[in-house]
Design an enzyme around this catalytic site. Sequence first.
Site, PDB file in Angstrom:
ATOM      1  N   ASP A  72       7.655  -1.243  -2.257  1.00  0.00           N
ATOM      2  CA  ASP A  72       7.473   0.100  -1.847  1.00  0.00           C
ATOM      3  C   ASP A  72       8.740   0.992  -2.063  1.00  0.00           C
ATOM      4  O   ASP A  72       9.556   0.731  -2.831  1.00  0.00           O
ATOM      5  CB  ASP A  72       8.485  -0.648  -0.170  1.00  0.00           C
ATOM      6  CG  ASP A  72       8.379   0.436   0.888  1.00  0.00           C
ATOM      7  OD1 ASP A  72       7.281   1.579   0.707  1.00  0.00           O
ATOM      8  OD2 ASP A  72       8.388   0.729   2.047  1.00  0.00           O
TER       9      ASP A  72
HETATM   10  C1  NOJ Z   1       7.875   3.944   2.748  1.00  0.00           C
HETATM   11  C2  NOJ Z   1       7.058   3.186   3.472  1.00  0.00           C
HETATM   12  O1  NOJ Z   1       7.365   1.742   3.466  1.00  0.00           O
HETATM   13  C3  NOJ Z   1       6.039   2.509   3.068  1.00  0.00           C
HETATM   14  O2  NOJ Z   1       5.192   2.120   4.231  1.00  0.00           O
HETATM   15  C4  NOJ Z   1       5.114   3.984   2.387  1.00  0.00           C
HETATM   16  O3  NOJ Z   1       3.614   3.786   2.370  1.00  0.00           O
HETATM   17  C5  NOJ Z   1       6.137   4.353   1.088  1.00  0.00           C
HETATM   18  N1  NOJ Z   1       7.156   5.353   1.903  1.00  0.00           N
HETATM   19  C6  NOJ Z   1       4.982   5.501   0.960  1.00  0.00           C
HETATM   20  O4  NOJ Z   1       5.117   6.556   1.043  1.00  0.00           O
END
Ligand code: NOJ
Length: 736
Positions: free
Chosen positions: A258
């Site tokens: 993430d």
């Molecule tokens: C953080 C988020 O937790 C995740 O769900 C998301 O896909 C990514 N950022 C990319 O934006």
Amino acid sequence: MPKKNFIDDLISRMTVEEKAAQMLQVPVSVVGMDEARKWARLGVGSFLNVLGEDMEELARICAEESRLKIPTIFGIDAVHGHCLNKDATIFPSQLAMACSWNKDLVRKIAKITATEVATEGIQWTFSPILCLARDPRWGRTNETFGEDKFLSGELGAAMIKGYQGEDLSDDTAVLACAKHFIAYGEATGGRDSYDTEITMRKVRDEFLPPFKKAVDAGVATFMTAYGSLDGVPLTANEKALRGLLREELGFDGFVVTDWDTVNALINRQKVCADHKEASRVAAKSGNDMIMATLEFYKAVIDQVKKGKLDESYLDEAVKHILTIKLRLNLWEKPLKKGIPGSIGCRSHLNAAVEAARESVVLLKNNGVLPVRKGKKIRRIAVIGPNADDIRAQYGDWTYFTHPVPGIEKEPQRPYVTILEGMRDIADHKGIEIRYSYGCSVNRREYYKGNFESIPAFMEQCYIDNSRKTDTYKEMPFINEAASLARECDLIVLAIGDNYNQAGEYNDRAELRPSGMQEALVRVLSTLHIPMITVVVASKPLVLTDIVEKSDAVICAFNGGMFGGQAVAEAIFGKINPQGRLPISFPVVTGQVPVYYNQLPGWHEGRYVDCTEEPLFAFGEGLSYTWYEYSDLKFNKRTKTVSVTVTNNGKRRGVETVQVYVNDVVSSVMTAVKNLAGFERVELDAGESKTVKIKLEDEAFSVVLPDETRVIEPGQFEIFAGHSSKDEDLLKVTVTL
Ligand code: NOJ
């Protein structure tokens, strides 16, 4: 060259630098195009948050100017439609879609989303979320399919199949991403990204099943979670990423971290001293692609060159990534083609209407609904902060909340708010609609008008002195709403939360509707005019008083473009509501967790000052007809439940038959009941159908302390009926 050797050959020609670049995902919205171009020339593996010409340019640089000309992948959060593009179709949130319990619909929506994403050229969406939302204080509750592992797994698998289609190389197929691995929603106190204090046994029993279904559905990518599991960050969790995911589930796609979780290992979770250590740990633990931690590039090269990290870790990660790129056929088509003209096209919008309709859940009705001619309604007061607020209706992850450079942040048509939907239908019926805002959702957005003329009864109606100043400021609004309502025959009140109370960083300690919304309800209820309350929210809120004071309650969560139309259609009876709750509603915030499938406890499981029953339970949902269940049987040989459902009302309707299982005696405690199957059945008035639902072996299994899943022989209770509540279920007990 045969495809089989193509990737190995490519890897053998890559330098350590090129492998490190291939493992990197660069956020264009953060670094800007100048820096993104540099990364593209180095042959970076992926970019996120870029659209249009910038994206095309980066794709061209990677495919034509980088030394090995390896095409890059673009990723985006198209989590309820291709929502970061203002022209795209915006569907209900994942939680709202889960109210449909409709796998075919979810698959269809995902297919449409994939088509729109692909038409933009993009090959990858970071969806679906398969985390369970068992603590609604969690800000990301709206992004989930609710609290149940079985429902989440079934809908998640359908969504993945919709995104990925039959073949990843198809022009309208995009990569799905099962996220966030694992147990992320269970963070302590509902606080996003915090530690999850549970054991591996519990992880396997309760949180792994939806992810297993994702792997079985062929999902191409996984994303790690921000949080930690019993003190071990998921990005550094070899046991989870290599053990559970690769070895046990047999996942063969690639894993992306993430956002900036490699940096978090150093400065947030403090398990690594510096970037060198964090990069080494991330690579060893089983992450293939690193999202947004650009320091990874230099650090990982350093570690390989110094002999601290075996280059084979990079080879393995790069192989996972390139294999998926090959399946996408990127060397021939570096960008997807999609279907020109399909973004926001009529048939996609129609599907958004259908999805919005299926996401409406009727929670209370004392007979006021549906509004019909004969009921002598001449004037309706539509009141409330969420009656005409498209941002609240959309919720999180749209071009307002996550703007991509160059995209207009203002709401773009078409959309229908509740006020507009009510007006559209009322006009045809000769009913007048009057509108008043009532009060704000957020205490930040106060009414800026004249505070002098506050009637005394208004002041008394809100007793919380600590918030007296706020009370004063919004009184004129509430006053205006009450005056307007007095001249009407019916009130439709739309309350809830809004987008800055949902999503990352936006967990809530208090689930009562914020600001002056409860005061507004209280004032309106003193008028003794029938009141229908519509809840437009990202999660279950505490509605106890509000439900008591309302004649009908509709839960609409975040219904997307046509959420308002669907609500109005339900109010006027143009549709028969058929949604069922995928999540339970607490009576008070302190009652959380209130999810239905808890382990049995002693002492009734209640507080001295609160019942153990939720306000609304998992699976609940009314309609304008009612169903009777009879003749529940279970075939032990085929593990098939059969039950007869009769529509005893006067309208055609769709009932969702729910089957639950309880293991009567097991060596480890098991939930009071677990959803094990469901089936939607359409019934004309007076019609009966026998529904057969085959259960999976897993429904009868238990995870032992040694973390193995086994089926223990003995008695099982099998329930079938309308919701998870005991009084809604028939039961048979069988010995297996
Ligand atoms: C953080 C988020 O937790 C995740 O769900 C998301 O896909 C990514 N950022 C990319 O934006």
